[in-house]
Design an enzyme around this catalytic site. Structure first.
Site, PDB file in Angstrom:
ATOM      1  N   TYR A 145       0.888  -1.229   0.047  1.00 48.54           N
ATOM      2  CA  TYR A 145      -0.079  -0.037   0.119  1.00 48.54           C
ATOM      3  C   TYR A 145       0.996   1.298  -0.062  1.00 48.54           C
ATOM      4  CZ  TYR A 145      -2.785   3.517   2.357  1.00 48.54           C
ATOM      5  OH  TYR A 145      -3.366   4.785   2.762  1.00 48.54           O
ATOM      6  N   ASP A 230      -1.343  -6.450   9.548  1.00 48.36           N
ATOM      7  CA  ASP A 230      -2.566  -5.457   9.051  1.00 48.36           C
ATOM      8  C   ASP A 230      -3.900  -5.955   8.333  1.00 48.36           C
ATOM      9  OD1 ASP A 230      -4.507  -3.600   7.792  1.00 48.36           O
ATOM     10  OD2 ASP A 230      -2.801  -2.094   7.499  1.00 48.36           O
ATOM     11  N   ILE A 232      -7.057  -5.365   8.001  1.00 43.72           N
ATOM     12  CA  ILE A 232      -8.187  -4.475   7.630  1.00 43.72           C
ATOM     13  C   ILE A 232      -9.126  -5.003   6.602  1.00 43.72           C
ATOM     14  CG2 ILE A 232      -7.092  -2.526   8.704  1.00 43.72           C
ATOM     15  CD1 ILE A 232      -7.080  -1.222   5.688  1.00 43.72           C
ATOM     16  N   LYS A 274     -13.105  -0.915   5.681  1.00 38.37           N
ATOM     17  CA  LYS A 274     -13.126  -1.900   4.564  1.00 38.37           C
ATOM     18  C   LYS A 274     -14.345  -2.747   4.793  1.00 38.37           C
ATOM     19  CE  LYS A 274      -9.686   0.563   3.381  1.00 38.37           C
ATOM     20  NZ  LYS A 274     -10.007   1.511   2.213  1.00 38.37           N
TER      21      LYS A 274
END
Length: 474
Positions: A145, A230, A232, A274
């Site tokens: 990202y 992570d 998410i 998300k």
């Protein structure tokens, strides 16, 4: 003499990345089906709008939660006054149970080890402050990202060392890549404090395999470093293989607070941005088994709290098990259908995608459309897509991909009709500028430019560096 700080005057934020610059161009000419049908379609926004109707319906049926009432009585004053930054207990309990439900109830989360933050951006930065000193490093697998260059580094001073992954094995992490990343850190005189992964992956739209995770656990255990996962996008894994959390691997490896040191060195980042499509609510969380990390992160959370009103509303919403069960199931179904629609449409344009099973985007292979195997050619293609096709997508170079020609394309932040239009534009572009003949309704890929390459529309590639700072979704 400059009267501002170095932080205010330096250009280390990463705002000049093509990922962010594409956003600026979109904002100048945003698509609207009625008022601006020729505008730029936003396909660089990882936002989930597919199940808003379910949440809206719940709000309509639960006016007490939406109106900040309890048993018909207003609790506005109670919510408006100061709240402990540890968070409202009812919300932390509901969030912990929702995180477990997303993972098939294979693992559980202790609300006392949950730290609330203003989104995953804050959660990741807070963890960096807790786990590393300025000048120390975290290893990140590529592609990753683009916002991590800002979130992890800008204020903390922590460095990123890439773990270079390639398309030869679907961009999976290998032992060789890990070793090479460690060697690179040594060359740069950087002490490695941990590995950070996104699982499911942004931008790949894939989940990590159990073998990958176990290899990663062995690596961090041998190195005596941290592992930050992570997660998410954990609720967006819509097809097989299923999502496997690091907490599940911890359980399988029989790590606990009485045995392995690894128990305190594995940390999870989560958010409702998300899975529930609520980025505007700014709800993120850190989960850690290390009491010292929880304590320090909780103190730091005072700089970015989640409002009491938001916590109250979401506590009621997430505590409704009928809602959460239906939402998770329907969300998977709609994401699967939408991803299939994009992949199928691009295939008809002669463009393939990495096989994905999660996320709000596809990792799209346009290497055959490059004039040369270079990142300069990738940027040239990206500019055409932004200015001529009028689609804002994210080039792989902005995600630190080592291979030119890959792009992240989002599909869940728009209507089905808008997605159809975007695919039509892409197909027309490939037909017009490349020697890609159509057979049985599908474009046939070719690495050669059309011999009669038409003159490009008169445009000048001038991305502005104005003061506007878009805060794009991941």
């Amino acid at each position: 003499m400059c009267m501002l700080s170095t932080k205010a005057t330096c250009n280390s934020h990463g705002q000049d990345s093509s990922y962010f610059l594409g956003w600026q161009e979109y904002e100048k000419n945003p698509f609207h089906e009625v008022s601006n049908p020729n505008g730029i379609i936003q396909m660089g926004l990882a936002e989930n709008q597919l199940c808003f109707d379910i949440l809206k319906s719940w709000l309509a049926k639960n006016p007490d939660a939406a109106g900040f009432q309890r048993n018909g009585e207003s609790i506005f004053g109670e919510l408006a006054l100061f709240q402990d930054y540890h968070g409202i207990p009812e919300f932390k309990k509901a969030l912990a149970e929702f995180m477990s439900e997303i993972r098939g109830n294979k693992v559980s989360f202790d609300p006392n080890h949950l730290v609330l933050t203003a989104g995953a951006t804050s959660a990741n930065e807070t963890l960096m402050f807790c786990l590393a000193e300025p000048g120390e490093a975290f290893l990140l697998p590529t592609p990753y990202y683009p916002g991590f260059d800002r979130d992890l580094k800008w204020r903390t001073g922590v460095e990123i060392v890439p773990i270079h992954c390639t398309s030869s094995n679907g961009f999976q992490i290998t032992e060789t890549a890990l070793e090479e990343a460690c060697q690179e850190a040594q060359k740069r005189n950087l002490r490695v404090k941990g590995v950070l992964v996104t699982n499911p992956s942004n931008p790949l739209g894939t989940t990590m395999t159990r073998n990958e995770l176990n290899m990663l656990f062995s690596f961090v255990e041998d190195q005596g470093i941290h592992l930050v996962s992570d997660e998410i996008y954990s609720g967006t894994a819509f097809s097989t293989p299923s999502f496997v959390s690091v907490m599940e691997i911890l359980k399988e490896r029989k790590c606990d607070d009485n045995g392995s040191e690894l128990w305190n060195r594995v940390h999870v980042v989560y958010s409702l941005s998300k899975d529930l499509g609520l980025p505007g609510f700014r709800v993120g969380a850190i989960y850690s088994n290390d009491d010292r990390v929880v304590s320090a992160a909780t103190k730091m959370s005072s700089f970015g709290l989640v409002s009491s009103q938001t916590q109250y509303l979401l506590a009621a919403m997430l505590s409704d098990k009928k809602l959460t069960k239906n939402y998770i199931s329907e969300n998977h179904k709609r994401l699967r259908q939408r991803q299939k629609k994009l992949v199928s449409g691009l295939q008809k344009a002669g463009i393939s995608c990495l096989k994905g099973n999660a996320g709000l985007f596809c990792w799209v292979d346009m290497r055959h459309l490059l004039r040369s195997n270079t990142f300069e050619a990738e940027m040239e293609l990206w500019r055409k897509i932004v200015y001529e096709v009028r689609l804002n997508i994210s080039p792989g170079s902005s995600c630190h991909c080592t291979e030119p020609g890959w792009f992240r394309v989002c599909f869940a932040n728009m209507s089905e009709d808008t997605l159809d239009l975007a695919v039509q534009r892409m197909k027309a572009f490939v037909t017009e500028y490349y020697n890609v003949p159509e057979v049985n309704g599908h474009q046939q890929t070719s690495r050669l430019y059309h011999s009669r390459r038409r003159s490009l529309t008169k445009w000048v590639f001038r991305l502005s560096f104005d003061d506007r700072s878009p805060i794009p979704g991941r």
